[in-house]
Each structure stands twice: as C-alpha cells, then as structure tokens.
Enzyme design. Sequence first.
Site, PDB file in Angstrom:
ATOM      1  N   LYS A  81       0.834  -1.206   0.000  1.00 63.75           N
ATOM      2  CA  LYS A  81       0.000   0.000   0.000  1.00 63.75           C
ATOM      3  C   LYS A  81       0.866   1.252   0.000  1.00 63.75           C
ATOM      4  O   LYS A  81       0.659   2.170  -0.803  1.00 63.75           O
ATOM      5  CB  LYS A  81      -0.929   0.002   1.219  1.00 63.75           C
ATOM      6  CG  LYS A  81      -1.824   1.229   1.295  1.00 63.75           C
ATOM      7  CD  LYS A  81      -2.751   1.172   2.497  1.00 63.75           C
ATOM      8  CE  LYS A  81      -2.024   1.502   3.780  1.00 63.75           C
ATOM      9  NZ  LYS A  81      -2.934   1.673   4.927  1.00 63.75           N
ATOM     10  N   ASP A 113      -6.127   0.902   0.027  1.00 65.40           N
ATOM     11  CA  ASP A 113      -6.284   1.041   1.477  1.00 65.40           C
ATOM     12  C   ASP A 113      -7.686   0.559   1.824  1.00 65.40           C
ATOM     13  O   ASP A 113      -8.381  -0.042   1.005  1.00 65.40           O
ATOM     14  CB  ASP A 113      -6.054   2.491   1.906  1.00 65.40           C
ATOM     15  CG  ASP A 113      -7.142   3.427   1.412  1.00 65.40           C
ATOM     16  OD1 ASP A 113      -7.975   3.006   0.568  1.00 65.40           O
ATOM     17  OD2 ASP A 113      -7.194   4.575   1.874  1.00 65.40           O
TER      18      ASP A 113
END
Length: 221
Positions: free
Chosen positions: A129, A147
């Site tokens: 991420k 996310d």
Amino acid sequence: MTRKRPIDIDRFVATIESNYRQWNPPIITFIANRGATPFEVLVSTLLSLRTKDEVTGVAAQRLLAVARTPETMVNLPAREIETLIYPVGFYPTKAKRLLSISRILLDRYGGKVPDTLEELTALPGVGRKTANLVLVEGFKIPAICVDTHVHRISNRIGYVKTKTPDKTELALRKKLPKRHWVRYNELLVAFGQVLCRPVSPFCSRCPVSGMCPRIGVGRHR
C-alpha cells in the site's frame, strides 16, 4: 438492493471525479500537490499509517521543516524524531524506521527514493500500500494503492469480489483500466471519507447511488 448488470467503471470514476472538488483531498495527495519530493511523500506516507489525516499533516509538516532529505534525517536522534511526529500512531517505531530507511537510501541509492515496487517494498516497514502510493504521488507512475476505502468501495460497488486489500489490488490490476490507476486511490479515499462510510453510508447524497448495488450495506442514510 441487487443489480445484475456490471458497473460501468468509466462512468463511476468520471462521476466521482466530477464531485471530487467538493471534498478534501487525502493528506498524501495534498502534500504531493504542494510540490513534495518522493522522499517527502515516502516519509509522509509512513507517518500516515494508522493515523488520521489531520494528525499526519501536522506531524509531517513539523518533521519535514527540520529534515527534508535522507542526509538531514540521519543526523536527527530517534528521540527528536519521536517528539516531532508525536502523536502519530506507533511513533517510536516509525522514528526508528525513518532512520533505517534514510540510511539505506544513502548507502544503496545515492540518497534517492527508488521508483519500483520491488525496491520500495524491500525498505523496512514499507508494504505494498505504501509503495504503490509513493509511486503514484511521488513519481506519478501508474500503480494501484489499496487502502481500506479502496478495498471496501471496490467490493461494495461489485467491481471486485475479494476478502483482503492485497487481493483487491491484484484483482484491480487485472481489471481496472490503466488510465484510472493514478487517481483511483485519491478519488475513492475522498469519497469514502465523506460519503461512502464503512457503516451507514450516505447513499441519499451519493452521486453514484443509482449505479451501486450496495453490496454488504445493511444500513444507510
């Protein structure tokens, strides 16, 4: 509410984009748009993990006012970094990681942040991420940062059917047109923070409610 027809992702993204100016941009996008370097984006992204945007913004501003490069960062004691970034989540651990990463950047990359997913994820504390967000916001390289908002909304609209953010990223890499990769996280994070909330989303005010099957939504406003 059920829906058999697949969502038109081009129309969905265009609609979110046309409403985006009404919402605050995610903090990393805001920092990047102010001219942040890849190192500043990396530092800010690491600070943002498990931390609210308003806390991240202030902490990043304090730290980067003192250390904007790996060279200046390694000269700070860990305790000073902790003080500067407090109260971000896990601030003692993040202070140590920022020092470790800065040393690695100096030793292996001439003080530059690498621009590949593989090299970024090899840095301490940098997951997919974080790495993908640095590629997008630091280098404007097409990447898919997933996310909690991107994972939730992509499943809620029925575009993917996955159980974890990592699996969502892989599914989006196969399915999402590359022209949307750079802005997909930015748009969905802002959308998720304001309207498409985890619990009781504001469907009555949502610009894409007519095309959303509301998968997994038990209660909405």
